[in-house]
Design an enzyme around this catalytic site. Structure first.
Site, PDB file in Angstrom:
ATOM      1  CB  VAL A   1      -1.039  -0.051   1.150  1.00 56.40           C
ATOM      2  CG1 VAL A   1      -0.379   0.061   2.501  1.00 56.40           C
ATOM      3  CG2 VAL A   1      -2.112   0.986   0.977  1.00 56.40           C
TER       4      VAL A   1
ATOM      5  CB  SER B   1       7.636   9.818   8.175  1.00 58.35           C
ATOM      6  OG  SER B   1       6.675   9.749   9.205  1.00 58.35           O
ATOM      7  N   GLY B   2       4.718   9.071   7.141  1.00 54.69           N
ATOM      8  CA  GLY B   2       3.378   9.607   6.937  1.00 54.69           C
ATOM      9  C   GLY B   2       2.323   8.535   6.775  1.00 54.69           C
TER      10      GLY B   2
ATOM     11  CE  LYS C   1      10.081   7.197   9.120  1.00 57.97           C
ATOM     12  NZ  LYS C   1       9.771   5.828   9.079  1.00 57.97           N
TER      13      LYS C   1
ATOM     14  CG  HIS D   1      10.306  10.477  12.151  1.00 60.20           C
ATOM     15  ND1 HIS D   1       9.537   9.326  12.199  1.00 60.20           N
ATOM     16  CD2 HIS D   1       9.438  11.488  11.905  1.00 60.20           C
ATOM     17  CE1 HIS D   1       8.263   9.639  11.978  1.00 60.20           C
ATOM     18  NE2 HIS D   1       8.178  10.950  11.796  1.00 60.20           N
ATOM     19  CG  ASN D   2      10.422   5.442  12.730  1.00 60.73           C
ATOM     20  OD1 ASN D   2      10.096   6.451  12.123  1.00 60.73           O
ATOM     21  ND2 ASN D   2      10.208   4.238  12.254  1.00 60.73           N
TER      22      ASN D   2
ATOM     23  CD  GLU E   1       6.317   6.496  14.571  1.00 58.77           C
ATOM     24  OE1 GLU E   1       6.605   7.127  13.544  1.00 58.77           O
ATOM     25  OE2 GLU E   1       6.120   5.264  14.564  1.00 58.77           O
ATOM     26  CE1 TYR E   2       9.117   2.546  17.295  1.00 62.21           C
ATOM     27  CE2 TYR E   2       9.583   1.290  19.273  1.00 62.21           C
ATOM     28  CZ  TYR E   2       9.419   1.347  17.909  1.00 62.21           C
ATOM     29  OH  TYR E   2       9.553   0.197  17.167  1.00 62.21           O
TER      30      TYR E   2
ATOM     31  NE  ARG F   1       6.292   0.898  20.873  1.00 58.40           N
ATOM     32  CZ  ARG F   1       6.097   1.232  19.612  1.00 58.40           C
ATOM     33  NH1 ARG F   1       6.261   0.353  18.644  1.00 58.40           N
ATOM     34  NH2 ARG F   1       5.723   2.464  19.303  1.00 58.40           N
TER      35      ARG F   1
ATOM     36  NE  ARG G   1      35.270   4.516  35.563  1.00 58.25           N
ATOM     37  CZ  ARG G   1      36.188   5.157  34.859  1.00 58.25           C
ATOM     38  NH1 ARG G   1      36.490   6.418  35.167  1.00 58.25           N
ATOM     39  NH2 ARG G   1      36.826   4.573  33.877  1.00 58.25           N
TER      40      ARG G   1
HETATM   41  C1  6PG Z   1       6.189   6.530   9.697  1.00 57.31           C
HETATM   42  C2  6PG Z   1       6.179   5.371  10.658  1.00 57.31           C
HETATM   43  C3  6PG Z   1       6.368   4.077   9.948  1.00 57.31           C
HETATM   44  C4  6PG Z   1       5.951   2.882  10.756  1.00 57.31           C
HETATM   45  C5  6PG Z   1       6.708   2.681  12.030  1.00 57.31           C
HETATM   46  C6  6PG Z   1       6.034   1.695  12.925  1.00 57.31           C
HETATM   47  O1  6PG Z   1       7.006   7.412   9.927  1.00 57.31           O
HETATM   48  O2  6PG Z   1       5.379   6.553   8.763  1.00 57.31           O
HETATM   49  O3  6PG Z   1       7.216   5.539  11.578  1.00 57.31           O
HETATM   50  O4  6PG Z   1       7.690   4.043   9.495  1.00 57.31           O
HETATM   51  O5  6PG Z   1       4.607   3.008  11.056  1.00 57.31           O
HETATM   52  O6  6PG Z   1       7.978   2.215  11.692  1.00 57.31           O
HETATM   53  O7  6PG Z   1       6.993   1.201  13.776  1.00 57.31           O
HETATM   54  P1  6PG Z   1       6.730   0.077  14.825  1.00 57.31           P
HETATM   55  O8  6PG Z   1       6.005  -1.031  14.117  1.00 57.31           O
HETATM   56  O9  6PG Z   1       8.106  -0.309  15.266  1.00 57.31           O
HETATM   57  O10 6PG Z   1       5.896   0.694  15.897  1.00 57.31           O
END
Ligand code: 6PG
Length: 470
Positions: free
Chosen positions: A14, A130-131, A184, A187-188, A191-192, A289, A447
């Protein structure tokens, strides 16, 4: 002469399909390859009328259809599939052709592939996108890195398809080597971290104050209208309204509390450890997680221990104001950690990442897009070599005002026994970062005591060792 195509896509999942259709919508002639005829048919049938979109089922047809130098992007799962595609392409391509890996590859794999493709004369680039599905079709944030000349070849297409902030496309050259995939990855990681922070806010308000989903929706939707405006808060507000199709319940209440991951957050933590730059909010998100996966043990432990009442006494109005400020500070701190990490990688890994451009392309299209990034963009533009955005006066004046909210929330959650690992790591990072003398002098003494590792002094230059008493 037969019309040649501008761009090819390998992998018509997709994301690949939507990205290719986005290119076609912007006037480029595109060809998509997938062995699976169902996917190539789906590509052609979903193309906008009047656009030039062709599906092919062999790489030979794809390569023959392209204008030279050929421009090919692949969106296949990270790891071996990327190497397999490269191996199949090698005999078909010519010097100067550009191959882009647009997946979430590990940056060290990208570095290796840049070297191996150089031997064949191809330009290989790693590029973060990303998006999600929607972003791919209507405008993602795009993070290309590597060969700067090859980037010039693909720049017009990428600028056309990227998300826009005003008139500015959310794509820019991210630096040398694997910089695109590195940016990227970070970025992730962010995001986490933001997702974990939002989870903790939800948990504290739900279990600590008994606030239900409808009210949570209103609260998050309200936050999304102000200085917290962001994609992740927007979708969180929407999630609270979604009904389950098979029962009367809200869907969020029916979802198992075990989170999946594909590894990019963990890679961010691993790389930060190697660089020696602390990103404890991202680390907390990765760890949570992992802990979520210990479901059976968590259920047993919950019955085994005497846990505090999940009841926060603070009144609702006060706690929601504190929560706004906590959320604001914690999110700023987690962006600060990610950006400081990029700055360190830029020099230590010689990626030469223009920090202001990373922030610029995150302002729209990507998962971590938010109003705050506009502010960070100004900060990084004024001072592109800033080591940490928390050192900027404008950020300090905002956080000075709001950090009290984060402190109150962490105290309340801790007393109620509601885990707040990301929120409290954000606060602890802030408290450590703003402490001019940390107790690590004691660590150095220890130390030196047991291992003669030596120490430095605050009152004179040099390296010292002591024969410690005892
Ligand atoms: C993005 C997201 C994409 C993906 C994640 C999910 O920027 O569009 O980050 O790359 O949804 O990698 O990551 P996890 O499956 O590790 O949560």
């Amino acid at each position: 002469m037969e019309k040649k195509f501008d761009f090819a896509m390998i992998g018509l999942g997709v994301m690949g399909r939507n990205l290719l259709l986005n290119m076609a919508d912007n006037g480029f002639a595109v060809v998509g390859f997938d062995k699976d005829a169902i996917k190539t048919n789906a590509l052609e049938s979903s193309a906008t009328a009047g656009t030039t979109v062709k599906g092919v089922n062999t790489l030979e047809e794809m390569v023959a259809a392209l204008a030279k130098p050929r421009k090919i992007i692949m969106l296949v799962p990270a790891g071996k599939p990327v190497d397999d595609v490269l191996t199949s392409l090698q005999p078909l391509l010519e010097k100067e052709d550009v191959i882009i890996d647009g997946g979430n590859s590990h940056y060290t794999d990208t570095m290796r592939r840049i070297e191996s493709q150089r031997a064949f004369g191809f330009h290989f680039m790693g590029m973060g996108i990303s998006g999600g599905e929607q972003g791919a079709r209507t405008g993602p944030s795009i993070m290309p890195g590597g060969d700067a000349n090859a980037y010039k070849n693909v720049q017009p297409v990428l600028e056309a398809i990227a998300a826009k902030e005003g008139n500015e496309p959310c794509v820019a050259y991210m630096g040398k080597g694997a910089a695109g995939h590195y940016v990227k990855m970070v970025h992730n990681g962010i995001e986490y971290a933001i997702m974990q922070i939002l989870g903790e806010v939800y948990d504290i308000l739900k279990r600590g104050k008994g606030i239900g989903n409808a009210e949570l929706h209103t609260l998050f939707a309200g936050w999304n209208k102000g200085d917290l405006q962001s994609y992740l808060i927007e979708i969180t507000a929407a999630i609270f309204l979604q009904k389950d199709e098979t029962s009367d319940a809200d869907l969020v209440d029916k979802i198992l509390d075990v989170a999946g991951s594909k590894g990019t957050g963990k890679w961010t933590s691993q790389s930060a450890m190697d660089l020696g730059t602390g990103i404890p909010v991202i680390d907390a998100a990765v760890t949570m997680r992992s802990i979520s996966g210990l479901k059976a043990d968590r259920v047993k432990a919950a019955a085994l221990y005497h846990l505090p009442e999940k009841n926060i006494a603070t009144d609702k109005e006060t706690i929601t104001q504190q929560m706004h400020d906590a959320l604001f500070s914690a999110i700023v701190i987690c962006y600060a950690q990610g950006l400081a990490m990029l700055q360190k990688a830029s020099t230590d890994l010689d990626m030469q990442i223009p920090l202001q451009d990373a922030v610029k392309v995150w302002r729209q299209g990507c998962i971590i897009r938010s109003a705050m990034l506009g502010l960070f963009y100004k900060v990084c533009n004024n001072n592109p070599s800033i080591s940490n955005i928390l050192l900027d006066d404008s950020i300090a004046s905002l956080i000075n005002d709001k950090i009290k909210g984060l402190r109150s929330i962490v105290v309340a959650a801790t007393e109620a026994g509601i885990p707040s690992m990301a929120l409290s790591n954000a606060l602890n990072y802030f408290d450590a970062f703003t402490t001019d003398r940390l107790p690590l002098n004691l660590t150095q003494a220890q130390r030196d005591f047991f291992g003669a590792h030596t120490y430095q002094r605050i009152d004179k230059e040099g390296v010292f060792h002591t024969h410690w008493n005892g």
